[in-house]
Write a protein that holds these residues in place. Structure first.
Motif, PDB file in Angstrom:
ATOM      1  N   LEU A  54      12.135  18.757   8.802  1.00 16.04           N
ATOM      2  CA  LEU A  54      12.079  20.054   9.353  1.00 16.04           C
ATOM      3  C   LEU A  54      10.744  20.750   9.191  1.00 16.04           C
ATOM      4  O   LEU A  54      10.623  21.353  10.539  1.00 16.04           O
ATOM      5  N   ILE A  55       9.931  20.309   8.557  1.00 12.42           N
ATOM      6  CA  ILE A  55       8.316  20.859   8.840  1.00 12.42           C
ATOM      7  C   ILE A  55       7.784  20.219  10.007  1.00 12.42           C
ATOM      8  O   ILE A  55       7.425  20.861  10.884  1.00 12.42           O
ATOM      9  N   ALA A  56       8.406  18.825  10.377  1.00 11.52           N
ATOM     10  CA  ALA A  56       7.843  18.141  11.542  1.00 11.52           C
ATOM     11  C   ALA A  56       8.479  18.881  12.989  1.00 11.52           C
ATOM     12  O   ALA A  56       7.649  18.889  13.842  1.00 11.52           O
ATOM     13  N   LEU A  57       9.822  19.343  12.759  1.00 13.77           N
ATOM     14  CA  LEU A  57      10.400  20.102  13.761  1.00 13.77           C
ATOM     15  C   LEU A  57       9.733  21.214  14.167  1.00 13.77           C
ATOM     16  O   LEU A  57       9.377  21.681  15.358  1.00 13.77           O
ATOM     17  N   ILE A  58       9.253  22.042  13.247  1.00 14.58           N
ATOM     18  CA  ILE A  58       8.584  23.382  13.289  1.00 14.58           C
ATOM     19  C   ILE A  58       7.040  22.943  13.901  1.00 14.58           C
ATOM     20  O   ILE A  58       6.934  23.610  14.898  1.00 14.58           O
ATOM     21  N   GLN A  59       6.481  21.774  13.628  1.00 15.00           N
ATOM     22  CA  GLN A  59       5.289  21.647  14.126  1.00 15.00           C
ATOM     23  C   GLN A  59       5.310  21.330  15.858  1.00 15.00           C
ATOM     24  O   GLN A  59       4.556  21.615  16.518  1.00 15.00           O
ATOM     25  N   MET A  60       6.535  20.415  15.883  1.00 13.54           N
ATOM     26  CA  MET A  60       6.585  19.944  17.373  1.00 13.54           C
ATOM     27  C   MET A  60       6.999  20.991  18.147  1.00 13.54           C
ATOM     28  O   MET A  60       7.004  20.881  19.315  1.00 13.54           O
TER      29      MET A  60
ATOM     30  N   GLU B  66       2.294  25.184  20.616  1.00 15.23           N
ATOM     31  CA  GLU B  66       1.760  24.579  21.467  1.00 15.23           C
ATOM     32  C   GLU B  66       1.366  23.241  21.079  1.00 15.23           C
ATOM     33  O   GLU B  66       0.954  23.080  20.076  1.00 15.23           O
ATOM     34  N   GLY B  67       1.465  22.155  21.946  1.00 12.80           N
ATOM     35  CA  GLY B  67       1.416  20.658  21.755  1.00 12.80           C
ATOM     36  C   GLY B  67      -0.202  20.266  21.828  1.00 12.80           C
ATOM     37  O   GLY B  67      -0.567  20.047  23.059  1.00 12.80           O
ATOM     38  N   SER B  68      -1.037  20.633  20.790  1.00  8.72           N
ATOM     39  CA  SER B  68      -2.167  19.874  20.831  1.00  8.72           C
ATOM     40  C   SER B  68      -1.874  18.507  20.155  1.00  8.72           C
ATOM     41  O   SER B  68      -1.026  18.182  19.462  1.00  8.72           O
ATOM     42  N   SER B  69      -2.885  17.543  20.390  1.00  9.15           N
ATOM     43  CA  SER B  69      -2.794  16.261  19.918  1.00  9.15           C
ATOM     44  C   SER B  69      -2.806  16.071  18.521  1.00  9.15           C
ATOM     45  O   SER B  69      -2.042  15.209  17.720  1.00  9.15           O
ATOM     46  N   ILE B  70      -3.464  17.070  17.635  1.00  8.13           N
ATOM     47  CA  ILE B  70      -3.522  16.975  16.146  1.00  8.13           C
ATOM     48  C   ILE B  70      -2.291  17.277  15.566  1.00  8.13           C
ATOM     49  O   ILE B  70      -1.727  16.990  14.678  1.00  8.13           O
ATOM     50  N   ARG B  71      -1.561  18.509  16.155  1.00 10.90           N
ATOM     51  CA  ARG B  71      -0.202  18.927  16.011  1.00 10.90           C
ATOM     52  C   ARG B  71       0.797  17.810  16.226  1.00 10.90           C
ATOM     53  O   ARG B  71       1.777  17.824  15.148  1.00 10.90           O
ATOM     54  N   VAL B  72       0.759  17.121  17.114  1.00 12.41           N
ATOM     55  CA  VAL B  72       1.628  16.121  17.349  1.00 12.41           C
ATOM     56  C   VAL B  72       1.436  14.953  16.405  1.00 12.41           C
ATOM     57  O   VAL B  72       2.475  14.357  15.782  1.00 12.41           O
ATOM     58  N   VAL B  73       0.479  14.650  16.162  1.00 14.30           N
ATOM     59  CA  VAL B  73      -0.047  13.547  15.174  1.00 14.30           C
ATOM     60  C   VAL B  73       0.466  14.094  13.768  1.00 14.30           C
ATOM     61  O   VAL B  73       1.327  13.235  13.019  1.00 14.30           O
ATOM     62  N   VAL B  74       0.190  15.100  13.284  1.00 10.50           N
ATOM     63  CA  VAL B  74       0.753  15.552  12.040  1.00 10.50           C
ATOM     64  C   VAL B  74       2.012  15.781  11.705  1.00 10.50           C
ATOM     65  O   VAL B  74       2.800  15.304  11.074  1.00 10.50           O
ATOM     66  N   GLY B  75       2.690  16.341  13.013  1.00 12.85           N
ATOM     67  CA  GLY B  75       4.275  16.273  13.181  1.00 12.85           C
ATOM     68  C   GLY B  75       4.981  14.799  12.950  1.00 12.85           C
ATOM     69  O   GLY B  75       5.905  14.606  12.569  1.00 12.85           O
ATOM     70  N   SER B  76       4.170  13.911  13.821  1.00 14.18           N
ATOM     71  CA  SER B  76       4.956  12.633  13.919  1.00 14.18           C
ATOM     72  C   SER B  76       4.556  11.833  12.436  1.00 14.18           C
ATOM     73  O   SER B  76       5.597  11.363  12.029  1.00 14.18           O
ATOM     74  N   VAL B  77       3.596  12.073  11.792  1.00  9.95           N
ATOM     75  CA  VAL B  77       3.526  11.615  10.349  1.00  9.95           C
ATOM     76  C   VAL B  77       4.565  12.142   9.403  1.00  9.95           C
ATOM     77  O   VAL B  77       5.123  11.509   8.554  1.00  9.95           O
ATOM     78  N   PHE B  78       4.807  13.416   9.548  1.00  7.48           N
ATOM     79  CA  PHE B  78       5.755  14.162   8.514  1.00  7.48           C
ATOM     80  C   PHE B  78       7.087  13.727   8.987  1.00  7.48           C
ATOM     81  O   PHE B  78       7.960  13.472   8.067  1.00  7.48           O
ATOM     82  N   PHE B  79       7.353  13.487  10.168  1.00  6.23           N
ATOM     83  CA  PHE B  79       8.722  12.961  10.590  1.00  6.23           C
ATOM     84  C   PHE B  79       8.943  11.721  10.259  1.00  6.23           C
ATOM     85  O   PHE B  79       9.880  11.394   9.422  1.00  6.23           O
ATOM     86  N   LEU B  80       8.028  10.744  10.377  1.00  2.70           N
ATOM     87  CA  LEU B  80       8.022   9.312   9.657  1.00  2.70           C
ATOM     88  C   LEU B  80       8.298   9.347   8.251  1.00  2.70           C
ATOM     89  O   LEU B  80       8.966   8.651   7.696  1.00  2.70           O
ATOM     90  N   LEU B  81       7.350  10.183   7.440  1.00  2.00           N
ATOM     91  CA  LEU B  81       7.527  10.151   6.176  1.00  2.00           C
ATOM     92  C   LEU B  81       8.703  10.661   5.702  1.00  2.00           C
ATOM     93  O   LEU B  81       9.427  10.095   4.709  1.00  2.00           O
ATOM     94  N   GLY B  82       9.316  11.655   6.370  1.00  3.74           N
ATOM     95  CA  GLY B  82      10.706  12.377   6.083  1.00  3.74           C
ATOM     96  C   GLY B  82      11.743  11.359   6.221  1.00  3.74           C
ATOM     97  O   GLY B  82      12.892  11.255   5.419  1.00  3.74           O
TER      98      GLY B  82
END
Length: 98
Positions: A53-59, A63-79
């Motif tokens: 859910l945190i990754a969904l909020i991030q993504m 707005e889609g900056s590269s750092i936000r996409v990377v952090v969101g992807s890492v949270f999604f994979l860990l989740g």
């Protein structure tokens, strides 16, 4: 519409976080190994859902900056890893005799 989605995701994150804390306390205080494993697996599932859910909020909500996409992807994979590990462990401990 975005505001409603933000409130819904925030409430779901809060519920998942509270369930994670609740199951963590029950897991640590349980004497029976089977119950300890069941509560720990439920904690993993709750934590995985919270991270997704945190990754969904991030993504979705920012707005889609590269750092936000990377952090969101890492949270999604860990989740996803926590969710599937919790489901696997829950089915394992559910099969054990009482």
């Amino acid at each position: 519409m975005i505001n409603i989605l933000q409130w819904i995701l925030g409430a779901l994150i809060l519920v998942a976080s509270l369930l994670s804390v609740y199951n963590s306390f029950r897991s640590r205080r349980s004497v029976d190994a089977r119950l300890r494993g069941l509560y720990a697996s439920r904690m993993n599932m709750s934590m995985g859902l919270m991270l997704i859910l945190i990754a969904l909020i991030q993504m979705l909500l920012f707005e889609g900056s590269s750092i936000r996409v990377v952090v969101g992807s890492v949270f999604f994979l860990l989740g996803m890893f926590n969710l599937f590990a919790g489901i696997r462990n829950h089915s394992h401990f559910k099969k054990l005799p009482s």
